[in-house]
Design an enzyme around this catalytic site. Structure first.
Site, PDB file in Angstrom:
ATOM      1  N   LYS A   1      77.702   0.967 114.786  1.00 48.74           N
ATOM      2  CA  LYS A   1      78.660   1.646 115.664  1.00 48.74           C
ATOM      3  C   LYS A   1      77.962   2.280 116.848  1.00 48.74           C
ATOM      4  CE  LYS A   1      81.324   3.123 111.611  1.00 48.74           C
ATOM      5  NZ  LYS A   1      81.535   4.174 110.632  1.00 48.74           N
TER       6      LYS A   1
ATOM      7  N   LYS B   1      68.387   8.969 111.815  1.00 46.69           N
ATOM      8  CA  LYS B   1      69.418   9.750 112.508  1.00 46.69           C
ATOM      9  C   LYS B   1      68.866  11.040 113.085  1.00 46.69           C
ATOM     10  CE  LYS B   1      73.679   7.958 110.624  1.00 46.69           C
ATOM     11  NZ  LYS B   1      74.888   8.197 109.855  1.00 46.69           N
TER      12      LYS B   1
ATOM     13  N   LYS C   1      70.332  -4.025 112.849  1.00 50.74           N
ATOM     14  CA  LYS C   1      71.619  -3.959 112.148  1.00 50.74           C
ATOM     15  C   LYS C   1      72.778  -3.823 113.142  1.00 50.74           C
ATOM     16  CE  LYS C   1      72.867  -0.143 110.156  1.00 50.74           C
ATOM     17  NZ  LYS C   1      73.059   1.061 109.365  1.00 50.74           N
TER      18      LYS C   1
HETATM   19  P1  TYM Z   1      79.319   3.930 106.943  1.00 50.94           P
HETATM   20  O1  TYM Z   1      80.573   4.635 107.317  1.00 50.94           O
HETATM   21  O2  TYM Z   1      78.167   3.978 107.892  1.00 50.94           O
HETATM   22  O3  TYM Z   1      79.624   2.412 106.680  1.00 50.94           O
HETATM   23  C1  TYM Z   1      80.690   2.008 105.846  1.00 50.94           C
HETATM   24  C2  TYM Z   1      80.274   0.805 105.020  1.00 50.94           C
HETATM   25  O4  TYM Z   1      79.918  -0.273 105.880  1.00 50.94           O
HETATM   26  C3  TYM Z   1      78.641  -0.781 105.500  1.00 50.94           C
HETATM   27  N1  TYM Z   1      77.940  -1.275 106.702  1.00 50.94           N
HETATM   28  C4  TYM Z   1      77.414  -2.499 106.802  1.00 50.94           C
HETATM   29  N2  TYM Z   1      77.387  -3.527 105.926  1.00 50.94           N
HETATM   30  C5  TYM Z   1      76.787  -4.662 106.342  1.00 50.94           C
HETATM   31  N3  TYM Z   1      76.226  -4.798 107.591  1.00 50.94           N
HETATM   32  C6  TYM Z   1      76.232  -3.798 108.481  1.00 50.94           C
HETATM   33  N4  TYM Z   1      75.710  -3.951 109.690  1.00 50.94           N
HETATM   34  C7  TYM Z   1      76.853  -2.569 108.092  1.00 50.94           C
HETATM   35  N5  TYM Z   1      77.051  -1.381 108.730  1.00 50.94           N
HETATM   36  C8  TYM Z   1      77.713  -0.605 107.854  1.00 50.94           C
HETATM   37  C9  TYM Z   1      77.933   0.416 104.884  1.00 50.94           C
HETATM   38  O5  TYM Z   1      76.881  -0.004 104.040  1.00 50.94           O
HETATM   39  C10 TYM Z   1      79.060   1.082 104.140  1.00 50.94           C
HETATM   40  O6  TYM Z   1      79.254   0.456 102.879  1.00 50.94           O
HETATM   41  N6  TYM Z   1      77.170   6.956 103.604  1.00 50.94           N
HETATM   42  C11 TYM Z   1      78.207   5.966 103.794  1.00 50.94           C
HETATM   43  C12 TYM Z   1      79.598   6.468 103.470  1.00 50.94           C
HETATM   44  C13 TYM Z   1      79.747   7.106 102.140  1.00 50.94           C
HETATM   45  C14 TYM Z   1      79.818   6.433 100.883  1.00 50.94           C
HETATM   46  C15 TYM Z   1      80.013   7.455  99.919  1.00 50.94           C
HETATM   47  C16 TYM Z   1      79.739   5.096 100.515  1.00 50.94           C
HETATM   48  C17 TYM Z   1      79.864   8.435 101.893  1.00 50.94           C
HETATM   49  N7  TYM Z   1      80.031   8.640 100.566  1.00 50.94           N
HETATM   50  C18 TYM Z   1      80.104   7.154  98.572  1.00 50.94           C
HETATM   51  C19 TYM Z   1      79.834   4.800  99.149  1.00 50.94           C
HETATM   52  C20 TYM Z   1      80.023   5.820  98.204  1.00 50.94           C
HETATM   53  C21 TYM Z   1      78.208   5.543 105.247  1.00 50.94           C
HETATM   54  O7  TYM Z   1      77.788   6.264 106.114  1.00 50.94           O
HETATM   55  O8  TYM Z   1      78.848   4.376 105.498  1.00 50.94           O
END
Ligand code: TYM
Length: 354
Positions: A220, A115, A217
């Protein structure tokens, strides 16, 4: 207290459209876990300002993630759904974790490197400290299990490192307050305050890949909308994207071994299995030997059947902002009660006057 009470926590950022990766990697698991667990699901709005500070419609984005949770089947009465900024204890614990974690740990995070890109000096301090806030999100409830996609694995390992260092550094003080739990770290028995979280990453689609390139991957931020299926896409758009999805010229294999070296085929089979609630092996038992010209229409039908009701319900929920805001407010209050208790104990352990 002799052991940590099982508790599920996870979060999703309110940045950009939710896609099939978010749904299969995370939200669908949230729903499955709620029958047998106490769960807290959070719209992590504090995280969303780490990479981009100003958002055009942050409130709308927060509501849409909450709507996606509920439309997918999360029960906000039995469990807790809220937005992170409503519970200031997340940020408070994150500060303490900033003092527990080491800069070197943060610098090693692949997501930070991706990022921040080449101009690391110009990334926000929040982006570097992001995993520390993520650890605080989970540990402010002393949650034990975290359903996420594969891309969050490294962050959860760091959450374990932070918990472990806190537990070891404050061991005597934790014992003195009587709030800890006997646990074994490596070989060593200690009296710890924070659990070492278990990531829940399994399932047939822990990492959903781009429909345009099976080695990247689904994300978004991909410039091509054809690379992902958004949760708000209509049936027509889903069908078009799957029809255009990249494949190779061969028929599907009959066993999972045959998916090796075929990233696009592997991805589509994984998506089918996750949507159907089965496994890749089951899908190949049914479709082994079949061409993509036959498999794709089956995948389109399944994807539309699963996703359309969710999209419809999300649209309906988002029209009633009062209802969604009420759910988030109530969830925030319930979360705050729990987080307040933890922070009182943490302040006591550290030795702040209160
Ligand atoms: P975020 O918002 O990017 O994504 C949300 C969830 O979606 C999953 N994900 C995917 N899983 C499979 N294939 C993909 N291509 C894919 N893209 C996204 C992510 O693994 C996530 O589970 N840091 C985290 C948010 C967060 C969080 C937390 C999660 C903040 N605090 C505490 C768990 C516990 C994030 O940016 O997810």
């Amino acid at each position: 207290m002799n052991e940590f009470k099982p508790l599920v926590f996870s979060g999703v950022q309110p940045t950009g459209n939710l896609h099939l990766g978010n749904y299969l990697g995370a939200i669908r698991k949230f729903v499955a876990l709620q029958d047998t667990n106490d769960c807290i699901y959070c719209v992590v709005d504090l995280h969303s300002i780490t990479a981009q500070l100003v958002h055009e419609d942050l409130r709308g984005q927060i509501r849409s993630i909450a709507a996606a949770f509920i439309a997918s089947g999360v029960d906000p009465q039995k469990h807790i759904v809220f937005n992170q900024s409503a519970v200031p204890q997340h940020a408070e614990l994150a500060w303490i974790f900033n003092c527990v974690a080491r800069i070197g740990w943060m610098n090693r995070m692949t997501q930070f490197k991706d990022k921040a890109g080449k101009d690391r000096e110009n990334a926000s301090l929040g982006l570097l400290a992001y995993p520390s806030l993520m650890a605080a999100d989970i540990l402010v409830y002393r949650a034990t299990h975290v359903p996420v996609g594969d891309d969050q694995k490294q962050h959860l390992e760091l959450a374990r490192d932070i918990a472990q260092k806190f537990n070891i550094d404050f061991q005597e003080k934790i014992r003195a307050t009587g709030q800890g739990v006997d646990m074994v770290v490596g070989e060593e028995p200690i009296h710890g305050y924070f659990p070492l979280v278990e990531p829940l990453i399994d399932g047939p689609a822990p990492r959903v890949m781009s429909l345009r390139d099976g080695t990247k991957k689904m994300s978004k931020s991909d410039a091509s909308d054809l690379s992902r299926i958004n949760l708000m896409d209509d049936a027509e758009t889903i069908a078009r994207k799957i029809r255009k999805a990249k494949t190779d010229p061969d028929a599907l294999p009959s066993e999972t071994e045959g998916l090796k070296g075929r990233p696009e085929a592997d991805n589509l089979v994984g998506i089918y299995a996750a949507l159907a609630g089965s496994s890749k092996a089951d899908v190949l038992r049914e479709f082994g030997g079949v061409q993509f010209s036959v498999f794709k229409p089956a995948l389109i039908e399944l994807a539309v059947n699963v996703l359309s009701p969710i999209t419809g319900e999300m649209r309906r929920l988002m029209e009633d902002t009062t209802h969604i805001d009420g759910i988030l407010r109530q969830g925030g209050e319930r979360a705050r009660d729990r987080a307040t208790k933890t922070m009182k104990e943490v302040r006591d352990i550290i030795g702040f006057l209160q």
